[in-house]
Design a protein around this motif. Structure first.
Motif, PDB file in Angstrom:
ATOM      1  N   SER A 112       0.834  -1.204   0.000  1.00 28.05           N
ATOM      2  CA  SER A 112       0.000   0.000   0.000  1.00 28.05           C
ATOM      3  C   SER A 112       0.867   1.251   0.000  1.00 28.05           C
ATOM      4  O   SER A 112       0.578   2.227  -0.705  1.00 28.05           O
ATOM      5  CB  SER A 112      -0.938   0.005   1.210  1.00 28.05           C
ATOM      6  N   VAL A 113       1.944   1.219   0.790  1.00 28.14           N
ATOM      7  CA  VAL A 113       2.863   2.368   0.826  1.00 28.14           C
ATOM      8  C   VAL A 113       3.549   2.541  -0.521  1.00 28.14           C
ATOM      9  O   VAL A 113       3.666   3.663  -1.037  1.00 28.14           O
ATOM     10  CB  VAL A 113       3.899   2.186   1.947  1.00 28.14           C
ATOM     11  N   ALA A 146       1.718   9.101  -5.901  1.00 31.17           N
ATOM     12  CA  ALA A 146       2.182  10.474  -5.674  1.00 31.17           C
ATOM     13  C   ALA A 146       3.098  10.932  -6.801  1.00 31.17           C
ATOM     14  O   ALA A 146       3.020  12.087  -7.262  1.00 31.17           O
ATOM     15  CB  ALA A 146       2.904  10.559  -4.331  1.00 31.17           C
ATOM     16  N   ALA A 147       3.966  10.031  -7.270  1.00 34.94           N
ATOM     17  CA  ALA A 147       4.848  10.372  -8.393  1.00 34.94           C
ATOM     18  C   ALA A 147       4.032  10.636  -9.659  1.00 34.94           C
ATOM     19  O   ALA A 147       4.315  11.579 -10.409  1.00 34.94           O
ATOM     20  CB  ALA A 147       5.843   9.238  -8.633  1.00 34.94           C
ATOM     21  N   ALA A 148       3.015   9.812  -9.891  1.00 38.53           N
ATOM     22  CA  ALA A 148       2.166   9.999 -11.069  1.00 38.53           C
ATOM     23  C   ALA A 148       1.427  11.327 -11.000  1.00 38.53           C
ATOM     24  O   ALA A 148       1.283  12.036 -12.019  1.00 38.53           O
ATOM     25  CB  ALA A 148       1.174   8.843 -11.186  1.00 38.53           C
ATOM     26  N   ALA A 203      -5.631   2.739   1.164  1.00 46.19           N
ATOM     27  CA  ALA A 203      -5.605   2.188  -0.192  1.00 46.19           C
ATOM     28  C   ALA A 203      -5.755   3.268  -1.257  1.00 46.19           C
ATOM     29  O   ALA A 203      -5.943   2.948  -2.435  1.00 46.19           O
ATOM     30  CB  ALA A 203      -6.716   1.154  -0.356  1.00 46.19           C
ATOM     31  N   LEU A 204      -5.656   4.539  -0.858  1.00 47.29           N
ATOM     32  CA  LEU A 204      -5.839   5.618  -1.832  1.00 47.29           C
ATOM     33  C   LEU A 204      -4.808   5.531  -2.948  1.00 47.29           C
ATOM     34  O   LEU A 204      -5.131   5.743  -4.126  1.00 47.29           O
ATOM     35  CB  LEU A 204      -5.740   6.982  -1.132  1.00 47.29           C
ATOM     36  N   GLY A 205      -3.568   5.211  -2.605  1.00 47.60           N
ATOM     37  CA  GLY A 205      -2.538   5.065  -3.633  1.00 47.60           C
ATOM     38  C   GLY A 205      -2.840   3.932  -4.595  1.00 47.60           C
ATOM     39  O   GLY A 205      -2.624   4.048  -5.806  1.00 47.60           O
TER      40      GLY A 205
END
Length: 349
Positions: free
Chosen positions: A13-14, A21-23, A105-107
């Protein structure tokens, strides 16, 4: 396909969060090239429209429903970089306000529902435009194909993530077969909604469709029974000078009606991921959402007993919040693009 907390373990998940975040960071830079004075406000509207249509679950098989993911629609209307941001805004609003899709799970959700759908759909869309005759019908057909294939691609991506970090011991082959099978059916609905929306906007304002830029066919006139190219206008009005207020107002009203009224008649059956999770047992360690106590959890307004009114109010609030947050982000990105050239100019001696 909103992945809840507990389906994927913490390390994966991390890692998915870092990738997402990179995207988003890359998309923020790319969106500066896509957004202009016309499309910046429309991008917020696209996010709100996706939010509204995602409330309209449609039946796809016995006891299973599906809903729009929206990556293909956003990419074709406002560009792939802006499209990733649109879906990310929607997922953020859903997770924080409505307890839909886990916060841990947002990522995963951004990576699967945002990045994968946008990249897949737009790659297929652009590839088809290169080999098919140019024209508005081609744009609509390419949008249909891109949207159709983007959904099973997202299901495949989820299966891959689950293979790396799933919290239950379920055969990956069974998960893959079930996920892709049901999401191929959901993809048909996604494709129909995407093609219909893109076609409707092209019919009214083709200049506002990112994927249709440079593809406008010359106007035809019938002369003596034959179609001939119409003469070019002597002084065409620049596209940038054409107001988008009517399109924006029409789109916002449509989103409000869909979320505030039509959503009451959506299918109550579990969506594709929920159905597969229950059937295959991958939801055994699902956790309660951190925002389960939100006054808007489960798309209903707390203390409003009438189900129709409660759901309608929640939908209207969601559309308003999404368009406000999305528009603020896209205007900020647009302003940074405008400010950068001025900052780069050397000062006068």
């Amino acid at each position: 396909m909103h992945v809840p907390d507990g389906f994927i373990n913490t390390p994966v998940s991390v890692a998915a969060g870092v990738a997402a975040a990179a995207a988003v960071a890359v998309s923020l830079r790319g969106a500066r090239r896509e957004l202009d004075e016309r499309t910046a406000p429309l991008a917020g509207l696209v996010a709100a429209f996706i939010f509204a249509v995602q409330m309209l679950n449609f039946p796809v098989a016995a006891g299973t429903s599906g809903h729009l993911l929206g990556g293909a629609l956003a990419a074709i209307l406002v560009g792939p970089y802006t499209g990733v941001l649109c879906v990310s805004v929607v997922l953020l609003m859903q997770g924080i306000l409505f307890a839909d899709g886990g916060l841990t799970a947002l990522g995963v959700n951004i990576s699967v529902m945002g990045v994968v759908t946008v990249v897949t759909a737009y790659a297929i869309f652009r590839g088809l435009l290169k080999v098919l005759p140019p024209g508005r019908r081609t744009v609509t057909a390419a949008a249909f194909a891109g949207a159709l294939l983007s959904v099973p691609a997202a299901a495949t991506a989820f299966t891959g993530i689950y293979a790396l970090g799933g919290t239950t011991d379920v055969a990956i082959g069974k998960v893959f077969t079930a996920m892709v099978g049901v999401h191929v059916l959901i993809g048909i609905g996604e494709a129909a909604i995407t093609a219909a929306t893109v076609g409707a906007v092209i019919a009214v304002r083709p200049d506002l469709v990112h994927g249709a830029r440079g593809l406008a066919a010359p106007l035809k006139l019938r002369v003596d029974g034959r179609l001939v190219d119409a003469p070019a206008a002597a002084a065409p009005v620049p596209a940038a000078a054409r107001s988008t207020r009517k399109v924006w107002a029409t789109g916002l009203v449509t989103a409000l009606v869909l979320a505030g009224f039509v959503s009451f008649y959506a299918s109550a059956s579990p969506d594709g991921l929920e159905k597969v999770a229950a059937d295959k047992g991958i939801d055994q360690k699902a956790e309660e959402h951190a925002a389960a106590g939100s006054p808007l959890a489960d798309y209903s307004v707390k203390d409003v007993d009438d189900a129709r009114l409660s759901g309608g109010l929640a939908g209207v609030i969601g559309v308003g919040a999404t368009v406000a947050v999305g528009s603020g982000i896209f205007w900020t990105v647009r302003r940074r693009r405008t400010d950068e050239p001025a900052a780069a100019e050397p000062s006068a001696a």
